[in-house]
Design a protein around this motif. Structure first.
Motif, PDB file in Angstrom:
ATOM      1  N   GLU A  84      -7.883  -6.678   5.981  1.00 36.32           N
ATOM      2  CA  GLU A  84      -8.938  -6.740   4.841  1.00 36.32           C
ATOM      3  C   GLU A  84      -8.946  -6.110   3.704  1.00 36.32           C
ATOM      4  OE1 GLU A  84     -12.654  -7.102   6.818  1.00 36.32           O
ATOM      5  OE2 GLU A  84     -12.044  -8.400   8.437  1.00 36.32           O
ATOM      6  N   ASP A  85      -8.774  -4.689   3.928  1.00 33.45           N
ATOM      7  CA  ASP A  85      -8.896  -3.794   2.709  1.00 33.45           C
ATOM      8  C   ASP A  85      -7.569  -2.734   2.865  1.00 33.45           C
ATOM      9  OD1 ASP A  85      -9.599  -1.821   0.931  1.00 33.45           O
ATOM     10  OD2 ASP A  85     -11.329  -1.570   1.605  1.00 33.45           O
ATOM     11  N   VAL A  86      -6.561  -3.080   2.017  1.00 33.45           N
ATOM     12  CA  VAL A  86      -5.316  -2.149   2.085  1.00 33.45           C
ATOM     13  C   VAL A  86      -5.724  -0.890   1.659  1.00 33.45           C
ATOM     14  CG1 VAL A  86      -4.458  -2.584  -0.169  1.00 33.45           C
ATOM     15  CG2 VAL A  86      -2.785  -2.402   1.938  1.00 33.45           C
ATOM     16  N   GLU A  87      -6.791  -0.659   0.857  1.00 31.82           N
ATOM     17  CA  GLU A  87      -7.023   0.734   0.271  1.00 31.82           C
ATOM     18  C   GLU A  87      -7.661   1.430   1.417  1.00 31.82           C
ATOM     19  OE1 GLU A  87      -7.110   3.960  -2.169  1.00 31.82           O
ATOM     20  OE2 GLU A  87      -5.916   2.418  -2.158  1.00 31.82           O
ATOM     21  N   ALA A  88      -8.311   0.905   2.250  1.00 29.76           N
ATOM     22  CA  ALA A  88      -9.064   1.589   3.191  1.00 29.76           C
ATOM     23  C   ALA A  88      -7.878   2.075   4.195  1.00 29.76           C
ATOM     24  CB  ALA A  88      -9.999   0.448   4.084  1.00 29.76           C
ATOM     25  N   VAL A  89      -6.864   1.228   4.335  1.00 34.59           N
ATOM     26  CA  VAL A  89      -5.907   1.547   5.281  1.00 34.59           C
ATOM     27  C   VAL A  89      -5.255   2.788   5.018  1.00 34.59           C
ATOM     28  CG1 VAL A  89      -3.591   1.046   6.230  1.00 34.59           C
ATOM     29  CG2 VAL A  89      -5.417  -0.864   6.158  1.00 34.59           C
ATOM     30  N   ARG A  90      -4.815   2.855   3.553  1.00 33.86           N
ATOM     31  CA  ARG A  90      -4.326   4.017   3.062  1.00 33.86           C
ATOM     32  C   ARG A  90      -5.079   5.270   3.250  1.00 33.86           C
ATOM     33  NH1 ARG A  90      -4.663   7.171  -1.106  1.00 33.86           N
ATOM     34  NH2 ARG A  90      -6.523   6.096  -2.033  1.00 33.86           N
ATOM     35  N   GLN A  91      -6.161   5.030   2.908  1.00 35.87           N
ATOM     36  CA  GLN A  91      -7.143   6.430   3.171  1.00 35.87           C
ATOM     37  C   GLN A  91      -7.251   6.621   4.532  1.00 35.87           C
ATOM     38  OE1 GLN A  91     -10.988   5.017   1.395  1.00 35.87           O
ATOM     39  NE2 GLN A  91     -10.031   4.998  -0.835  1.00 35.87           N
ATOM     40  N   GLU A  92      -7.511   5.624   5.553  1.00 38.99           N
ATOM     41  CA  GLU A  92      -7.456   6.144   6.777  1.00 38.99           C
ATOM     42  C   GLU A  92      -6.062   6.856   7.307  1.00 38.99           C
ATOM     43  OE1 GLU A  92      -7.265   3.864  11.065  1.00 38.99           O
ATOM     44  OE2 GLU A  92      -8.435   2.962   9.595  1.00 38.99           O
ATOM     45  N   PHE A  93      -4.806   6.213   6.883  1.00 41.91           N
ATOM     46  CA  PHE A  93      -3.706   7.084   7.149  1.00 41.91           C
ATOM     47  C   PHE A  93      -3.770   8.482   6.584  1.00 41.91           C
ATOM     48  CE2 PHE A  93      -1.722   2.674   8.298  1.00 41.91           C
ATOM     49  CZ  PHE A  93      -1.383   2.942   9.566  1.00 41.91           C
ATOM     50  N   GLU A  94      -4.159   8.493   5.342  1.00 41.54           N
ATOM     51  CA  GLU A  94      -3.743   9.740   4.654  1.00 41.54           C
ATOM     52  C   GLU A  94      -4.780  10.781   5.497  1.00 41.54           C
ATOM     53  OE1 GLU A  94      -4.510   9.278   0.677  1.00 41.54           O
ATOM     54  OE2 GLU A  94      -2.619   8.680   0.150  1.00 41.54           O
ATOM     55  N   SER A  95      -5.900  10.452   5.839  1.00 38.52           N
ATOM     56  CA  SER A  95      -6.905  11.218   6.758  1.00 38.52           C
ATOM     57  C   SER A  95      -6.189  11.940   7.872  1.00 38.52           C
ATOM     58  CB  SER A  95      -8.350  10.826   7.075  1.00 38.52           C
ATOM     59  OG  SER A  95      -8.071   9.774   7.810  1.00 38.52           O
ATOM     60  N   LYS A  96      -5.278  11.264   8.318  1.00 35.24           N
ATOM     61  CA  LYS A  96      -4.513  11.511   9.511  1.00 35.24           C
ATOM     62  C   LYS A  96      -3.434  12.134   9.124  1.00 35.24           C
ATOM     63  CE  LYS A  96      -6.141   7.729  12.255  1.00 35.24           C
ATOM     64  NZ  LYS A  96      -5.838   6.369  12.664  1.00 35.24           N
ATOM     65  N   GLY A  97      -3.017  12.257   7.985  1.00 40.09           N
ATOM     66  CA  GLY A  97      -1.870  13.301   7.293  1.00 40.09           C
ATOM     67  C   GLY A  97      -0.724  12.554   7.264  1.00 40.09           C
ATOM     68  N   MET A  98      -0.750  11.052   7.173  1.00 40.10           N
ATOM     69  CA  MET A  98       0.358  10.253   6.951  1.00 40.10           C
ATOM     70  C   MET A  98       0.430   9.723   5.518  1.00 40.10           C
ATOM     71  SD  MET A  98       0.132   7.858  10.520  1.00 40.10           S
ATOM     72  CE  MET A  98      -0.993   8.463  11.665  1.00 40.10           C
ATOM     73  N   GLU A  99       1.595   9.277   4.989  1.00 45.12           N
ATOM     74  CA  GLU A  99       1.959   9.040   3.574  1.00 45.12           C
ATOM     75  C   GLU A  99       1.971   7.632   3.484  1.00 45.12           C
ATOM     76  OE1 GLU A  99       3.623  11.906   1.290  1.00 45.12           O
ATOM     77  OE2 GLU A  99       4.298  12.635   3.030  1.00 45.12           O
ATOM     78  N   MET A 100       1.578   6.828   2.521  1.00 47.86           N
ATOM     79  CA  MET A 100       2.058   5.343   2.228  1.00 47.86           C
ATOM     80  C   MET A 100       3.290   5.528   1.034  1.00 47.86           C
ATOM     81  SD  MET A 100      -0.049   3.693   4.112  1.00 47.86           S
ATOM     82  CE  MET A 100      -0.262   1.888   3.610  1.00 47.86           C
ATOM     83  N   LEU A 101       3.830   4.669   0.800  1.00 48.42           N
ATOM     84  CA  LEU A 101       5.019   4.485  -0.245  1.00 48.42           C
ATOM     85  C   LEU A 101       4.326   4.602  -1.446  1.00 48.42           C
ATOM     86  CD1 LEU A 101       7.537   1.759   0.869  1.00 48.42           C
ATOM     87  CD2 LEU A 101       7.680   4.474   0.821  1.00 48.42           C
ATOM     88  N   GLU A 102       3.323   4.022  -1.875  1.00 47.82           N
ATOM     89  CA  GLU A 102       2.538   3.887  -3.127  1.00 47.82           C
ATOM     90  C   GLU A 102       1.126   4.808  -3.064  1.00 47.82           C
ATOM     91  OE1 GLU A 102       4.311   2.632  -5.496  1.00 47.82           O
ATOM     92  OE2 GLU A 102       5.651   1.382  -4.134  1.00 47.82           O
ATOM     93  N   GLY A 103       0.813   5.233  -4.237  1.00 47.36           N
ATOM     94  CA  GLY A 103      -0.524   5.873  -4.278  1.00 47.36           C
ATOM     95  C   GLY A 103      -1.770   5.016  -4.162  1.00 47.36           C
ATOM     96  N   SER A 104      -1.379   3.905  -4.705  1.00 47.98           N
ATOM     97  CA  SER A 104      -2.366   2.622  -4.409  1.00 47.98           C
ATOM     98  C   SER A 104      -1.870   1.537  -4.206  1.00 47.98           C
ATOM     99  CB  SER A 104      -3.388   2.736  -5.585  1.00 47.98           C
ATOM    100  OG  SER A 104      -2.650   2.348  -6.393  1.00 47.98           O
ATOM    101  N   ALA A 105      -2.443   0.355  -3.757  1.00 50.01           N
ATOM    102  CA  ALA A 105      -1.845  -0.855  -3.441  1.00 50.01           C
ATOM    103  C   ALA A 105      -1.443  -1.365  -4.802  1.00 50.01           C
ATOM    104  CB  ALA A 105      -2.903  -1.829  -2.950  1.00 50.01           C
ATOM    105  N   VAL A 106       0.010  -2.108  -4.668  1.00 56.07           N
ATOM    106  CA  VAL A 106       0.623  -2.766  -5.820  1.00 56.07           C
ATOM    107  C   VAL A 106       0.664  -4.234  -5.673  1.00 56.07           C
ATOM    108  CG1 VAL A 106       2.325  -0.777  -6.119  1.00 56.07           C
ATOM    109  CG2 VAL A 106       2.886  -2.598  -4.531  1.00 56.07           C
ATOM    110  N   PRO A 107       0.702  -5.050  -6.668  1.00 60.31           N
ATOM    111  CA  PRO A 107       0.787  -6.336  -6.507  1.00 60.31           C
ATOM    112  C   PRO A 107       1.829  -7.113  -5.814  1.00 60.31           C
ATOM    113  CG  PRO A 107       0.430  -5.628  -8.707  1.00 60.31           C
ATOM    114  CD  PRO A 107       0.581  -4.586  -7.958  1.00 60.31           C
ATOM    115  N   GLY A 108       1.545  -7.880  -4.921  1.00 56.88           N
ATOM    116  CA  GLY A 108       2.972  -8.417  -4.330  1.00 56.88           C
ATOM    117  C   GLY A 108       2.778  -9.851  -5.090  1.00 56.88           C
ATOM    118  N   THR A 109       3.030 -11.125  -4.402  1.00 59.45           N
ATOM    119  CA  THR A 109       3.113 -12.217  -5.122  1.00 59.45           C
ATOM    120  C   THR A 109       1.550 -12.618  -5.700  1.00 59.45           C
ATOM    121  OG1 THR A 109       2.594 -13.285  -2.851  1.00 59.45           O
ATOM    122  CG2 THR A 109       4.888 -13.356  -3.661  1.00 59.45           C
ATOM    123  N   SER A 110       1.468 -13.903  -6.296  1.00 58.27           N
ATOM    124  CA  SER A 110       0.111 -13.861  -6.808  1.00 58.27           C
ATOM    125  C   SER A 110      -0.900 -13.907  -5.981  1.00 58.27           C
ATOM    126  CB  SER A 110       0.233 -15.218  -7.583  1.00 58.27           C
ATOM    127  OG  SER A 110       0.358 -16.409  -6.516  1.00 58.27           O
TER     128      SER A 110
END
Length: 138
Positions: A84-110
């Motif tokens: 539902e919320d890709v930014e919330a996923v990033r924040q949750e993983f970062e709170s556990k010391g894990m990293e995403m490829l991007e600092g914030s979500a990037v546009p995919g297809t339209s």
């Protein structure tokens, strides 16, 4: 954040001809196509039913970070989950010391935005998180 469902499996194929052959071999139909600027790649999503997930065929252009995926041979690149919320996923993983490829979500297809959990946190598997943000434009 628990994923809602598997969204797709991404496969890198280095040419349109290879993608067309894959579609023909497995009798798959194209649902829609798009281009992802952030990764300089054409995308083809296959048609699917409510009980299955589509396949995403990724065709990297020159200069794409995916051009040399698997030493230039292509192959299965990632699995993707819808959330539902890709930014919330990033924040949750970062709170556990894990990293995403991007600092914030990037546009995919339209219709989607995306981010990826680095493979070292997924037992060597690149996992994409997908959030639908609009209607598919076909």
């Amino acid at each position: 954040m628990k994923p809602m469902r598997m969204h797709h499996v991404g496969i890198v194929l280095n040419t349109r001809e290879a993608a067309d052959k894959f579609l023909e071999t497995f009798d798959l139909e194209i649902d829609y196509e798009g281009f992802v600027e952030a990764y300089q790649a054409e995308l083809i999503f296959t048609k699917y039913t409510e009980n299955e997930s589509p396949v995403e065929l990724i065709i990297p252009k020159e200069g794409s970070p995916l051009k040399n995926f698997n030493n230039g041979k292509g192959g299965i690149a990632h699995i993707a989950y819808e959330v539902e919320d890709v930014e919330a996923v990033r924040q949750e993983f970062e709170s556990k010391g894990m990293e995403m490829l991007e600092g914030s979500a990037v546009p995919g297809t339209s219709d989607i935005i995306v981010n990826f959990l680095k493979p070292k946190y997924g037992q060597g598997i690149l996992v994409e998180y997908v959030q639908t943000v609009g209607p598919i434009q076909r």
